[in-house]
Design a protein around this motif. Sequence first.
Motif, PDB file in Angstrom:
ATOM      1  N   GLN A  87       0.816  -1.212   0.000  1.00 44.34           N
ATOM      2  CA  GLN A  87       0.000   0.000   0.000  1.00 44.34           C
ATOM      3  C   GLN A  87       0.847   1.258   0.000  1.00 44.34           C
ATOM      4  OE1 GLN A  87      -3.457  -0.037   2.644  1.00 44.34           O
ATOM      5  NE2 GLN A  87      -3.066  -2.203   3.043  1.00 44.34           N
TER       6      GLN A  87
ATOM      7  N   TYR B 184       5.184   2.247   7.752  1.00 45.66           N
ATOM      8  CA  TYR B 184       4.194   3.154   7.212  1.00 45.66           C
ATOM      9  C   TYR B 184       2.805   2.857   7.747  1.00 45.66           C
ATOM     10  CZ  TYR B 184       2.989  -0.156   3.374  1.00 45.66           C
ATOM     11  OH  TYR B 184       2.599  -1.239   2.625  1.00 45.66           O
TER      12      TYR B 184
ATOM     13  N   ASN C 149      -1.484   3.585   7.207  1.00 44.09           N
ATOM     14  CA  ASN C 149      -2.636   4.025   6.428  1.00 44.09           C
ATOM     15  C   ASN C 149      -3.779   4.285   7.395  1.00 44.09           C
ATOM     16  OD1 ASN C 149      -1.548   3.990   3.883  1.00 44.09           O
ATOM     17  ND2 ASN C 149      -2.336   1.969   3.358  1.00 44.09           N
TER      18      ASN C 149
ATOM     19  N   ILE D 283       0.855  -0.450   8.902  1.00 40.07           N
ATOM     20  CA  ILE D 283       0.637  -1.483   7.885  1.00 40.07           C
ATOM     21  C   ILE D 283       1.847  -2.409   7.778  1.00 40.07           C
ATOM     22  CG2 ILE D 283       0.201  -1.917   5.450  1.00 40.07           C
ATOM     23  CD1 ILE D 283      -2.160  -0.670   7.012  1.00 40.07           C
ATOM     24  N   ASP D 284       3.026  -1.841   7.794  1.00 33.08           N
ATOM     25  CA  ASP D 284       4.231  -2.642   7.613  1.00 33.08           C
ATOM     26  C   ASP D 284       5.354  -2.014   8.431  1.00 33.08           C
ATOM     27  OD1 ASP D 284       6.093  -3.852   4.673  1.00 33.08           O
ATOM     28  OD2 ASP D 284       6.449  -4.083   6.820  1.00 33.08           O
TER      29      ASP D 284
END
Lengths: 112, 115
Positions: A97, B48, B50, B55-56
């Motif tokens: 993403q 990061y 969202n 997310i990661d």
Amino acid sequence: ELKVEQNPLFLSMQEGKNYTIYCNYSTTSDRLYWYRQDPGKSLESLFVLLSNGAVKQEGRLMASLDTKARLSTLHITAAVHDLSATYFCAVLLQGSQGNLIFGKGTKLSVKP
Amino acid sequence: DAGVIQSPRHEVTEMGQEVTLRCKPISGHNSLFWYRQTMMRGLELLIYFNNNVPIDDSGMPEDRFSAKMPNASFSTLKIQPSEPRDSAVYFCASSKGAGGLYGYTFGSGTRLTVV
């Protein structure tokens, strides 16, 4: 694992000359970005390339993307001293993403 | 638009101390990224978010590093305890939407020196 390779890493050119910086990447992606960084400064977005065959131009810089060859080019036309900087390409990791993988950068020096 | 705002611009700290870096993304951007830049390793993604959700975080080097995003307008990256090898420039970036359709805007960075 996505790897992004730029070449050359260092480029010294004379004003008025043309040259091309190459960015190869190792796995499928259809989104590629070019950034400029001046010494001690942040990264300035130059181009966002979102599809195969995309071509964008701004002033003396033109960027293109060939997703089949996994290759992007940044072409410099009639270089001027103000273009001296480090140029990075970054590729979006497919399926993520927003994980951008950066190349090591090309340090461009334009001499009068 | 003030862009992505990071603070402090420069931080010098002693080994073992806690360091907190701050980031305010562009209003309306719902993705936020922390990168680290060194001469040896180049630009590396640390973590990061969202919509404020991590997310990661696979790029976070070790447990000494942690990041939070308590709301849409603020994120922190904390290093505790700091070590000399953490010396680097830390960039925060934000983007509108997921997937990079609109590109990424970087902040001015925080230059961290751990002595």
